[in-house]
Design a protein around this motif. Structure first.
Motif, PDB file in Angstrom:
ATOM      1  N   ARG A  15      96.135   1.702  -0.405  1.00  0.00           N
ATOM      2  CA  ARG A  15      97.140   2.405  -1.221  1.00  0.00           C
ATOM      3  C   ARG A  15      97.980   3.340  -0.338  1.00  0.00           C
ATOM      4  O   ARG A  15      99.138   3.075  -0.051  1.00  0.00           O
ATOM      5  N   ASP A  16      97.355   4.407   0.132  1.00  0.00           N
ATOM      6  CA  ASP A  16      98.066   5.406   0.934  1.00  0.00           C
ATOM      7  C   ASP A  16      98.679   4.748   2.170  1.00  0.00           C
ATOM      8  O   ASP A  16      99.836   5.017   2.537  1.00  0.00           O
ATOM      9  N   GLY A  17      97.902   3.865   2.800  1.00  0.00           N
ATOM     10  CA  GLY A  17      98.378   3.199   4.010  1.00  0.00           C
ATOM     11  C   GLY A  17      99.557   2.298   3.723  1.00  0.00           C
ATOM     12  O   GLY A  17     100.643   2.473   4.275  1.00  0.00           O
ATOM     13  N   ALA A 208      87.943  15.444  -0.365  1.00  0.00           N
ATOM     14  CA  ALA A 208      88.819  16.025   0.648  1.00  0.00           C
ATOM     15  C   ALA A 208      89.674  14.883   1.193  1.00  0.00           C
ATOM     16  O   ALA A 208      89.142  13.904   1.706  1.00  0.00           O
ATOM     17  N   HIS A 209      90.980  15.017   1.041  1.00  0.00           N
ATOM     18  CA  HIS A 209      91.912  14.009   1.565  1.00  0.00           C
ATOM     19  C   HIS A 209      92.655  14.680   2.712  1.00  0.00           C
ATOM     20  O   HIS A 209      93.610  15.423   2.492  1.00  0.00           O
ATOM     21  N   LEU A 210      92.171  14.428   3.925  1.00  0.00           N
ATOM     22  CA  LEU A 210      92.690  15.180   5.072  1.00  0.00           C
ATOM     23  C   LEU A 210      93.387  14.238   6.044  1.00  0.00           C
ATOM     24  O   LEU A 210      93.047  13.054   6.129  1.00  0.00           O
ATOM     25  N   HIS A 211      94.350  14.784   6.726  1.00  0.00           N
ATOM     26  CA  HIS A 211      95.155  13.983   7.648  1.00  0.00           C
ATOM     27  C   HIS A 211      94.898  14.392   9.091  1.00  0.00           C
ATOM     28  O   HIS A 211      94.424  15.490   9.354  1.00  0.00           O
ATOM     29  N   ASN A 212      95.261  13.487   9.994  1.00  0.00           N
ATOM     30  CA  ASN A 212      95.017  13.724  11.417  1.00  0.00           C
ATOM     31  C   ASN A 212      96.319  13.922  12.183  1.00  0.00           C
ATOM     32  O   ASN A 212      96.371  13.713  13.386  1.00  0.00           O
ATOM     33  N   GLY A 240      98.984   4.836   7.488  1.00  0.00           N
ATOM     34  CA  GLY A 240      99.655   5.603   6.442  1.00  0.00           C
ATOM     35  C   GLY A 240      99.597   7.098   6.626  1.00  0.00           C
ATOM     36  O   GLY A 240      99.420   7.596   7.738  1.00  0.00           O
ATOM     37  N   GLY A 241      99.733   7.806   5.506  1.00  0.00           N
ATOM     38  CA  GLY A 241      99.668   9.251   5.554  1.00  0.00           C
ATOM     39  C   GLY A 241     100.926   9.896   6.109  1.00  0.00           C
ATOM     40  O   GLY A 241     100.905  11.058   6.495  1.00  0.00           O
ATOM     41  N   CYS A 242     102.020   9.160   6.145  1.00  0.00           N
ATOM     42  CA  CYS A 242     103.305   9.709   6.607  1.00  0.00           C
ATOM     43  C   CYS A 242     103.181  10.526   7.881  1.00  0.00           C
ATOM     44  O   CYS A 242     103.395  11.738   7.880  1.00  0.00           O
ATOM     45  N   GLY A 250      98.307   9.389  10.678  1.00  0.00           N
ATOM     46  CA  GLY A 250      98.449  10.180   9.464  1.00  0.00           C
ATOM     47  C   GLY A 250      97.087  10.456   8.878  1.00  0.00           C
ATOM     48  O   GLY A 250      96.469  11.487   9.149  1.00  0.00           O
ATOM     49  N   ASN A 251      96.589   9.509   8.098  1.00  0.00           N
ATOM     50  CA  ASN A 251      95.287   9.704   7.470  1.00  0.00           C
ATOM     51  C   ASN A 251      94.169   9.777   8.500  1.00  0.00           C
ATOM     52  O   ASN A 251      94.263   9.209   9.590  1.00  0.00           O
ATOM     53  N   VAL A 252      93.106  10.467   8.124  1.00  0.00           N
ATOM     54  CA  VAL A 252      91.896  10.454   8.943  1.00  0.00           C
ATOM     55  C   VAL A 252      91.461   8.993   9.086  1.00  0.00           C
ATOM     56  O   VAL A 252      91.514   8.213   8.137  1.00  0.00           O
TER      57      VAL A 252
HETATM   58 ZN    ZN Z   1      96.996  10.542   2.916  1.00  0.00          ZN
END
Ligand code: ZN
Length: 312
Positions: A15-17, A208-212, A240-242, A250-252
């Motif tokens: 989804r996010d990706g 927890a929805h955390l980004h890198n 993903g994760g912009c 983006g996303n972890v």
């Molecule tokens: Zn995200």
């Protein structure tokens, strides 16, 4: 006998990706990727977003993807819904869990869903009412986005985040989690904010929805773990994760997150070699996207073993 994992990894890549990349992954590839994620032991996957196809053509096959995911044993099938219409479509498709993004930043809320925060809380209430009437077994989660800062308005007041969490719980949601949508969080902030939210809504505290984005993804996850968070969103290959910083994911990265917890002796139920093999399925469907992850680059340490990963 299978032990309950100590940590629940909720895979958000499909989804996010996929909604963050320009290319559209062909449906057949999405289904093979889901199979590979499930085979690795992931038991919660955000498989799609129910939004109008003209806004996000990548998600036009959401119902078909959900139908396939429902056939994977033991899997909690999640979908993102931005509004009541999306929730209707997701419930029609038969999802087990809905997640609704509610921005803590007033500016981000208007930009992202064209609604004020107050209007979004009212929409959440309508979605819960629909769930109660049509599918009472479905879990409803709110992800409070921009909880740690916002690129549009800058700082986001912790009081706003805590108040929103209380409001959506009062509106009837099962869980409210916190999202670092723009990759601005640091571990001290993660610890403080999750502690405050847990004090306010207790066991209803969600993922927890955390980004890198700036390399603090794993440190932030560990900080959240320290204050009692047990569900973590992450994305295979960090898709993903912009990402805003060039070269930053983006996303972890799911592979790195699973490696961290497993190396600490905290069971995730995910088999690392199979998880890394799932990258092939992702790459096949999106050949031009860069994939991130230090663990897949370096490989598992010599002699590293996971204690009986939970196989499907
Ligand atoms: Zn995200």
């Amino acid at each position: 006998m299978q032990e309950t994992p100590a940590v629940l990894i909720s895979e958000v890549g499909p989804r996010d990706g996929l909604q963050s990349v320009k290319a559209t992954m062909p449906t057949a590839h999405k289904l093979r990727w889901l199979d590979a994620l499930h085979a690795a032991g992931l038991r919660e996957i955000e498989v799609a977003s129910f939004v109008p196809a003209k806004r996000l053509p990548q998600m036009a096959d959401a119902a078909q993807v959900v139908r396939h995911a429902l056939g994977l044993p033991g899997l909690t099938v999640m979908a993102l819904v931005p509004n009541l219409q999306g929730a209707q479509a997701a419930l029609d498709a038969g999802v087990h869990k809905l997640t609704i993004p509610v921005s803590a930043s007033a500016a981000h809320s208007l930009a992202n869903v064209r609604k004020t925060r107050e209007d979004m809380v009212a929409e959440v209430r309508r979605i819960v009412a629909l769930r109660d009437e049509r599918a009472p077994g479905v879990i409803v989660e709110v992800g409070i986005s921009t909880a740690f800062g916002c690129t549009l308005q800058g700082a986001v007041a912790p009081d706003d985040v805590v108040r929103l969490a209380a409001q959506v719980v009062a509106a009837g949601v099962d869980e409210a989690g916190l999202s670092d949508t723009t990759g601005m969080a640091n571990p001290a902030q993660v610890r403080r904010l999750f502690t405050r939210v847990r004090a306010e809504i207790g066991e209803r505290t969600g993922a927890a929805h955390l980004h890198n984005t700036r390399g603090l993804g794993l440190a932030n996850c560990l900080a959240a773990w320290d204050v009692g968070v047990r569900t973590f969103d992450s994305s295979l290959g960090g898709l993903g994760g912009c990402p805003h910083a060039p070269g930053a994911s983006g996303n972890v990265v799911t592979e790195d997150l699973v490696f961290m917890f497993e190396a600490m002796g905290l069971r995730t139920g995910v088999d690392l070699p199979r998880l890394m093999a799932a990258r092939d399925a992702l790459r096949a469907g999106l050949p031009d996207e860069p994939l991130y992850g230090m663990t897949p680059e370096a490989g598992l340490p010599k002699g590293f073993t996971q204690q009986e990963a939970l196989h499907g």
